[in-house]
Design a protein around this motif. Structure first.
Motif, mmCIF file in Angstrom:
data_model
loop_
_atom_site.group_PDB
_atom_site.id
_atom_site.type_symbol
_atom_site.label_atom_id
_atom_site.label_comp_id
_atom_site.label_asym_id
_atom_site.label_seq_id
_atom_site.Cartn_x
_atom_site.Cartn_y
_atom_site.Cartn_z
ATOM 1 N N SER A 47 0.592 -1.389 0.396
ATOM 2 C CA SER A 47 -0.179 -0.159 0.402
ATOM 3 C C SER A 47 0.956 1.790 0.251
ATOM 4 O O SER A 47 0.710 2.316 -0.778
ATOM 5 C CB SER A 47 -0.988 -0.126 1.426
ATOM 6 N N ALA A 51 1.624 3.783 -3.234
ATOM 7 C CA ALA A 51 0.574 5.000 -2.991
ATOM 8 C C ALA A 51 1.763 6.085 -3.282
ATOM 9 O O ALA A 51 1.959 7.110 -3.582
ATOM 10 C CB ALA A 51 0.652 6.044 -1.257
ATOM 11 N N ILE A 114 -0.506 5.155 3.614
ATOM 12 C CA ILE A 114 -1.460 6.041 2.336
ATOM 13 C C ILE A 114 -1.186 7.470 2.058
ATOM 14 O O ILE A 114 -0.614 7.849 1.782
ATOM 15 C CB ILE A 114 -2.497 5.216 1.426
ATOM 16 N N ASP A 118 1.510 9.457 0.460
ATOM 17 C CA ASP A 118 0.682 10.767 0.279
ATOM 18 C C ASP A 118 1.582 12.024 0.392
ATOM 19 O O ASP A 118 1.883 13.006 -0.774
ATOM 20 C CB ASP A 118 -0.809 10.891 -0.090
#
Length: 132
Positions: A47, A51, A114, A118
């Motif tokens: 994950s 991301a 995530i 980000d």
């Protein structure tokens, strides 16, 4: 949008690599009968890396690399089916608290990484001239 044969090939090749990495990791470090730490680590790591992909210039510039690395390698590496199966097996063994902790913990950890990825990706790709 209909995928081109080239992009389908990129996803297939990447998926094969990711699936072998996933299987190899599980063989090297099996989950055991309690909390499925290996599957948890695979899904959280995957994950995070998914991301981060938009921060990679090669991914932003090349649909082929984006397809190979995203749905390909990392899609094959991460695994909702193993996550679901481990939760089902824990429930079948009447380990409801562990199953709930595993299911909720995986979701929370994946969402957290995530958000972290980000933020990192945004910082790395920010244009110093425009403030973005």
């Amino acid at each position: 949008m209909t995928p081109t044969p080239r992009l389908l090939g990129c996803v297939a090749a990447g998926g094969a690599v990711g699936a072998v990495l996933r299987w190899s990791t599980g063989e090297l470090v099996p989950d055991g009968s309690g909390f499925a730490w290996t599957t948890f680590a695979i899904n959280v790591t995957g994950s995070f890396l998914l991301a981060l992909l938009p921060a990679l210039a090669v991914v932003r510039r090349s649909p082929a690399w984006a397809a190979a690395l995203g749905p390909g390698v990392l899609g094959g590496f991460t695994t909702l089916s193993a996550y679901s199966e481990r939760t089902r097996a824990l429930l079948a063994d009447d380990r409801v608290a562990v199953a709930a902790g595993y299911a909720a913990g995986t979701l929370v950890a994946c969402l957290a990484v995530i958000a972290l990825a980000d933020a990192l990706a945004s910082a790395w790709t920010r244009d110093p001239e425009s403030g973005r």
